[in-house]
Scaffold this active site. Structure first.
Site, PDB file in Angstrom:
ATOM      1  N   CYS A 161      14.332   2.500   2.353  1.00  0.00           N
ATOM      2  CA  CYS A 161      13.864   2.656   0.954  1.00  0.00           C
ATOM      3  C   CYS A 161      12.413   3.125   0.957  1.00  0.00           C
ATOM      4  O   CYS A 161      12.031   4.035   0.223  1.00  0.00           O
ATOM      5  CB  CYS A 161      13.910   1.333   0.185  1.00  0.00           C
ATOM      6  SG  CYS A 161      15.489   0.533   0.163  1.00  0.00           S
ATOM      7  N   TRP A 168       2.450  -8.967  -5.926  1.00  0.00           N
ATOM      8  CA  TRP A 168       2.360  -7.506  -5.982  1.00  0.00           C
ATOM      9  C   TRP A 168       3.704  -6.800  -6.108  1.00  0.00           C
ATOM     10  O   TRP A 168       3.931  -5.785  -5.431  1.00  0.00           O
ATOM     11  CB  TRP A 168       1.606  -6.967  -4.747  1.00  0.00           C
ATOM     12  CG  TRP A 168       0.222  -7.477  -4.649  1.00  0.00           C
ATOM     13  CD1 TRP A 168      -0.236  -8.386  -3.747  1.00  0.00           C
ATOM     14  CD2 TRP A 168      -0.873  -7.134  -5.496  1.00  0.00           C
ATOM     15  NE1 TRP A 168      -1.562  -8.627  -3.978  1.00  0.00           N
ATOM     16  CE2 TRP A 168      -1.975  -7.876  -5.051  1.00  0.00           C
ATOM     17  CE3 TRP A 168      -1.031  -6.284  -6.596  1.00  0.00           C
ATOM     18  CZ2 TRP A 168      -3.228  -7.806  -5.653  1.00  0.00           C
ATOM     19  CZ3 TRP A 168      -2.264  -6.204  -7.203  1.00  0.00           C
ATOM     20  CH2 TRP A 168      -3.350  -6.952  -6.726  1.00  0.00           C
ATOM     21  N   ARG A 220       7.720   6.749   0.165  1.00  0.00           N
ATOM     22  CA  ARG A 220       6.495   7.309   0.773  1.00  0.00           C
ATOM     23  C   ARG A 220       6.494   8.829   0.713  1.00  0.00           C
ATOM     24  O   ARG A 220       5.445   9.454   0.545  1.00  0.00           O
ATOM     25  CB  ARG A 220       6.386   6.838   2.228  1.00  0.00           C
ATOM     26  CG  ARG A 220       6.049   5.372   2.322  1.00  0.00           C
ATOM     27  CD  ARG A 220       6.215   4.839   3.723  1.00  0.00           C
ATOM     28  NE  ARG A 220       5.907   3.413   3.723  1.00  0.00           N
ATOM     29  CZ  ARG A 220       6.038   2.631   4.781  1.00  0.00           C
ATOM     30  NH1 ARG A 220       6.475   3.122   5.928  1.00  0.00           N
ATOM     31  NH2 ARG A 220       5.728   1.357   4.697  1.00  0.00           N
ATOM     32  N   ARG A 256     -20.080  24.018 -17.872  1.00  0.00           N
ATOM     33  CA  ARG A 256     -21.317  23.224 -17.951  1.00  0.00           C
ATOM     34  C   ARG A 256     -22.518  24.081 -17.518  1.00  0.00           C
ATOM     35  O   ARG A 256     -22.566  24.555 -16.375  1.00  0.00           O
ATOM     36  CB  ARG A 256     -21.195  21.993 -17.030  1.00  0.00           C
ATOM     37  CG  ARG A 256     -22.463  21.198 -16.858  1.00  0.00           C
ATOM     38  CD  ARG A 256     -22.857  20.456 -18.103  1.00  0.00           C
ATOM     39  NE  ARG A 256     -23.977  19.560 -17.876  1.00  0.00           N
ATOM     40  CZ  ARG A 256     -24.796  19.139 -18.840  1.00  0.00           C
ATOM     41  NH1 ARG A 256     -24.599  19.525 -20.105  1.00  0.00           N
ATOM     42  NH2 ARG A 256     -25.784  18.325 -18.563  1.00  0.00           N
ATOM     43  N   GLU A 301       2.948   0.893  -0.297  1.00  0.00           N
ATOM     44  CA  GLU A 301       3.870   1.720   0.496  1.00  0.00           C
ATOM     45  C   GLU A 301       3.311   1.991   1.894  1.00  0.00           C
ATOM     46  O   GLU A 301       3.437   3.090   2.425  1.00  0.00           O
ATOM     47  CB  GLU A 301       4.171   3.045  -0.219  1.00  0.00           C
ATOM     48  CG  GLU A 301       4.892   2.882  -1.526  1.00  0.00           C
ATOM     49  CD  GLU A 301       6.312   2.375  -1.374  1.00  0.00           C
ATOM     50  OE1 GLU A 301       6.827   2.391  -0.247  1.00  0.00           O
ATOM     51  OE2 GLU A 301       6.882   1.946  -2.384  1.00  0.00           O
ATOM     52  N   ASN A 316      10.753   4.712   3.140  1.00  0.00           N
ATOM     53  CA  ASN A 316      10.572   6.084   3.616  1.00  0.00           C
ATOM     54  C   ASN A 316      10.772   7.093   2.483  1.00  0.00           C
ATOM     55  O   ASN A 316      10.051   8.075   2.379  1.00  0.00           O
ATOM     56  CB  ASN A 316      11.564   6.349   4.758  1.00  0.00           C
ATOM     57  CG  ASN A 316      10.976   7.287   5.768  1.00  0.00           C
ATOM     58  OD1 ASN A 316       9.770   7.274   6.013  1.00  0.00           O
ATOM     59  ND2 ASN A 316      11.807   8.123   6.341  1.00  0.00           N
ATOM     60  N   THR A 348       6.021  -4.564  -8.258  1.00  0.00           N
ATOM     61  CA  THR A 348       6.027  -3.688  -9.428  1.00  0.00           C
ATOM     62  C   THR A 348       7.258  -3.974 -10.292  1.00  0.00           C
ATOM     63  O   THR A 348       8.372  -4.060  -9.775  1.00  0.00           O
ATOM     64  CB  THR A 348       6.017  -2.211  -8.972  1.00  0.00           C
ATOM     65  OG1 THR A 348       4.854  -2.010  -8.173  1.00  0.00           O
ATOM     66  CG2 THR A 348       6.004  -1.260 -10.157  1.00  0.00           C
TER      67      THR A 348
HETATM   68  C1  FAD Z   1      -0.432  -2.092  -7.771  1.00  0.00           C
HETATM   69  C2  FAD Z   1       0.391  -2.532  -6.595  1.00  0.00           C
HETATM   70  C3  FAD Z   1       1.785  -2.540  -6.686  1.00  0.00           C
HETATM   71  C4  FAD Z   1       2.566  -2.969  -5.599  1.00  0.00           C
HETATM   72  N1  FAD Z   1       3.937  -2.967  -5.729  1.00  0.00           N
HETATM   73  C5  FAD Z   1       4.701  -3.460  -4.712  1.00  0.00           C
HETATM   74  C6  FAD Z   1       6.131  -3.559  -4.819  1.00  0.00           C
HETATM   75  O1  FAD Z   1       6.710  -3.179  -5.827  1.00  0.00           O
HETATM   76  N2  FAD Z   1       6.830  -4.092  -3.802  1.00  0.00           N
HETATM   77  C7  FAD Z   1       6.227  -4.522  -2.658  1.00  0.00           C
HETATM   78  O2  FAD Z   1       6.917  -4.997  -1.740  1.00  0.00           O
HETATM   79  N3  FAD Z   1       4.874  -4.452  -2.517  1.00  0.00           N
HETATM   80  C8  FAD Z   1       4.102  -3.922  -3.511  1.00  0.00           C
HETATM   81  N4  FAD Z   1       2.730  -3.871  -3.373  1.00  0.00           N
HETATM   82  C9  FAD Z   1       2.129  -4.548  -2.208  1.00  0.00           C
HETATM   83  C10 FAD Z   1       1.612  -3.624  -1.141  1.00  0.00           C
HETATM   84  O3  FAD Z   1       2.698  -3.018  -0.471  1.00  0.00           O
HETATM   85  C11 FAD Z   1       0.726  -4.488  -0.198  1.00  0.00           C
HETATM   86  O4  FAD Z   1      -0.433  -4.839  -0.911  1.00  0.00           O
HETATM   87  C12 FAD Z   1       0.391  -3.742   1.071  1.00  0.00           C
HETATM   88  O5  FAD Z   1       1.523  -3.650   1.905  1.00  0.00           O
HETATM   89  C13 FAD Z   1      -0.720  -4.435   1.876  1.00  0.00           C
HETATM   90  O6  FAD Z   1      -0.448  -5.768   2.054  1.00  0.00           O
HETATM   91  P1  FAD Z   1      -1.579  -6.849   1.709  1.00  0.00           P
HETATM   92  O7  FAD Z   1      -2.133  -6.558   0.360  1.00  0.00           O
HETATM   93  O8  FAD Z   1      -0.977  -8.186   1.994  1.00  0.00           O
HETATM   94  O9  FAD Z   1      -2.747  -6.542   2.762  1.00  0.00           O
HETATM   95  P2  FAD Z   1      -2.968  -7.201   4.200  1.00  0.00           P
HETATM   96  O10 FAD Z   1      -1.727  -7.096   5.026  1.00  0.00           O
HETATM   97  O11 FAD Z   1      -3.591  -8.541   4.014  1.00  0.00           O
HETATM   98  O12 FAD Z   1      -4.033  -6.199   4.809  1.00  0.00           O
HETATM   99  C14 FAD Z   1      -5.419  -6.234   4.431  1.00  0.00           C
HETATM  100  C15 FAD Z   1      -6.155  -5.150   5.217  1.00  0.00           C
HETATM  101  O13 FAD Z   1      -6.016  -5.379   6.633  1.00  0.00           O
HETATM  102  C16 FAD Z   1      -5.422  -4.241   7.260  1.00  0.00           C
HETATM  103  N5  FAD Z   1      -4.542  -4.718   8.341  1.00  0.00           N
HETATM  104  C17 FAD Z   1      -3.575  -5.682   8.274  1.00  0.00           C
HETATM  105  N6  FAD Z   1      -2.979  -5.813   9.467  1.00  0.00           N
HETATM  106  C18 FAD Z   1      -3.573  -4.924  10.308  1.00  0.00           C
HETATM  107  C19 FAD Z   1      -3.386  -4.563  11.690  1.00  0.00           C
HETATM  108  N7  FAD Z   1      -2.458  -5.136  12.444  1.00  0.00           N
HETATM  109  N8  FAD Z   1      -4.184  -3.604  12.200  1.00  0.00           N
HETATM  110  C20 FAD Z   1      -5.115  -2.976  11.440  1.00  0.00           C
HETATM  111  N9  FAD Z   1      -5.336  -3.262  10.137  1.00  0.00           N
HETATM  112  C21 FAD Z   1      -4.577  -4.212   9.587  1.00  0.00           C
HETATM  113  C22 FAD Z   1      -4.626  -3.550   6.149  1.00  0.00           C
HETATM  114  O14 FAD Z   1      -4.397  -2.184   6.454  1.00  0.00           O
HETATM  115  C23 FAD Z   1      -5.568  -3.749   4.965  1.00  0.00           C
HETATM  116  O15 FAD Z   1      -6.597  -2.790   5.007  1.00  0.00           O
HETATM  117  C24 FAD Z   1       1.930  -3.394  -4.417  1.00  0.00           C
HETATM  118  C25 FAD Z   1       0.529  -3.361  -4.333  1.00  0.00           C
HETATM  119  C26 FAD Z   1      -0.233  -2.925  -5.382  1.00  0.00           C
HETATM  120  C27 FAD Z   1      -1.736  -2.880  -5.261  1.00  0.00           C
END
Ligand code: FAD
Length: 224
Positions: free
Chosen positions: A78, A2, A83, A108, A203, A80, A4
Site C-alpha cells: 500500500c 497520526w 509514495r 514586482r 509515507e 509503495n 489520516t
Molecule cells: C499529517 C500527518 C498524517 C499522517 N498520516 C498517517 C496515516 O494515515 N497513517 C499512518 O500510518 N501514519 C501516518 N502518519 C505518520 C507518519 O507516517 C510518521 O510520523 C512517520 O512514519 C515518522 O514516524 P514518527 O513520527 O514516529 O517519527 P520517529 O520514528 O520517532 O522518527 C523521528 C526522527 O528520527 C529519524 N529516525 C528514526 N529512526 C531512525 C533510524 N533508524 N536511522 C536514522 N534516523 C531515524 C526519523 O527519520 C525522524 O527524522 C502521518 C503523519 C503526519 C505528520
C-alpha cells in the site's frame, strides 16, 4: 497516533502483531474499546483530519482479520503506491510555488526594474525549474516502469525522497523571491511549504528513504 481521516472513517485498517506476526485487521467505528479522537494543534496539513486511534481492551472477531496478510509485505505494498503518488504530488507543489515566484518576479518593480531582471533572482528561478524538470523526468520514468511492472520499491523511495526534498527547497526559495508577501495566504507558497513539512515525514521519512536506497546501493542495512 497520526492516522489520516481516523475520526471520519467508518472502518480502520489496523496492522498489528498476532503471535509475533503482523496481520491486517478491520476495526469498525463504534466497536467497544475503540475511539479515534482528532489531533489538534497542527501547523501543517490543516485541511486534513489527523487522528489518534485508541484501543482499550478492544476485542476483534477472527473474521475481521484480512486474509493473506502475514508480515510487513501487505502494508508496504500500500505504502509503495502512496509514495509513488506523493512523488508526483511534490512536483505539483513545487510547480505551484515556481509559478507564483515567476509571476511575482516579473511584476514586482525595485530599483526601477522588475526583480526578475536581477541575476540573483534569475539564478533562483533557473535552479527551481531545473529541479522541477529533473523531478518530473524521474517520476515519469517510474510511471513507465510501473506500467510494465518493473518498478522496484527502492526506486520509489529515491523519487519520494528527492522530489519532496526539492519541493521544500523550491517553496523556501519562492518565499524568498516574494519577500514579505511570501508569508501571506494570498499566495500559495507558505501553504505548500508548511504542508511539505508533513510530506517530508509521512509515507517514510526522508531519512528512512535514504537508508532504503543506501541499503540497495551497498547491500548493507543501516537502520540500527
Ligand atoms: C499529517 C500527518 C498524517 C499522517 N498520516 C498517517 C496515516 O494515515 N497513517 C499512518 O500510518 N501514519 C501516518 N502518519 C505518520 C507518519 O507516517 C510518521 O510520523 C512517520 O512514519 C515518522 O514516524 P514518527 O513520527 O514516529 O517519527 P520517529 O520514528 O520517532 O522518527 C523521528 C526522527 O528520527 C529519524 N529516525 C528514526 N529512526 C531512525 C533510524 N533508524 N536511522 C536514522 N534516523 C531515524 C526519523 O527519520 C525522524 O527524522 C502521518 C503523519 C503526519 C505528520
Amino acid at each position: 497516533m497520526w492516522i489520516t481521516n481516523g475520526t471520519l472513517a467508518d472502518v480502520a485498517v489496523v496492522w498489528a502483531k498476532l503471535n509475533g506476526v503482523i496481520h491486517g485487521f478491520l476495526v469498525e467505528k463504534g466497536r467497544k474499546g475503540f475511539t479515534a479522537p482528532e489531533m489538534t494543534g497542527k501547523h501543517s496539513l490543516r485541511a486534513s483530519v489527523t487522528s489518534e486511534l485508541i484501543f482499550q481492551d478492544c476485542e476483534i472477531p477472527k473474521e475481521n482479520m484480512l486474509p493473506k496478510t502475514d508480515g510487513l509485505k501487505a502494508p508496504l505494498m500500500c505504502l509503495n503506491q502512496a509514495r509513488y503518488g506523493i512523488a508526483w504530488g511534490a512536483v505539483g507543489s513545487a510547480m505551484a510555488c515556481y509559478d507564483a515566484a515567476l509571476g511575482y518576479a516579473k511584476s514586482r518593480i525595485q530599483f526601477g526594474k522588475p526583480i526578475a531582471s536581477f541575476q540573483l533572482i534569475q539564478e533562483k528561478l533557473v535552479h527551481m525549474l531545473t529541479e522541477i524538470t529533473k523531478g518530473q523526468l524521474l517520476t515519469l520514468r517510474l510511471g513507465r516502469m510501473k506500467d510494465k511492472g518493473e518498478l522496484r520499491f527502492q526506486q520509489v523511495s529515491m523519487a519520494k525522497r528527492n522530489n519532496v526534498h526539492h519541493a521544500l527547497e523550491i517553496a523556501r526559495t519562492a518565499r524568498e523571491i516574494l519577500g514579505a508577501n511570501g508569508i501571506l495566504d494570498e499566495y500559495p507558497v507558505m501553504r505548500h511549504m508548511a504542508n511539505l513539512e508533513s510530506v517530508k515525514t509521512y509515507e517514510g521519512t526522508h531519512e528512512m528513504h535514504t537508508l532504503i536506497v543506501g541499503e540497495d546501493i551497498t547491500g548493507i542495512p543501516a537502520y540500527v
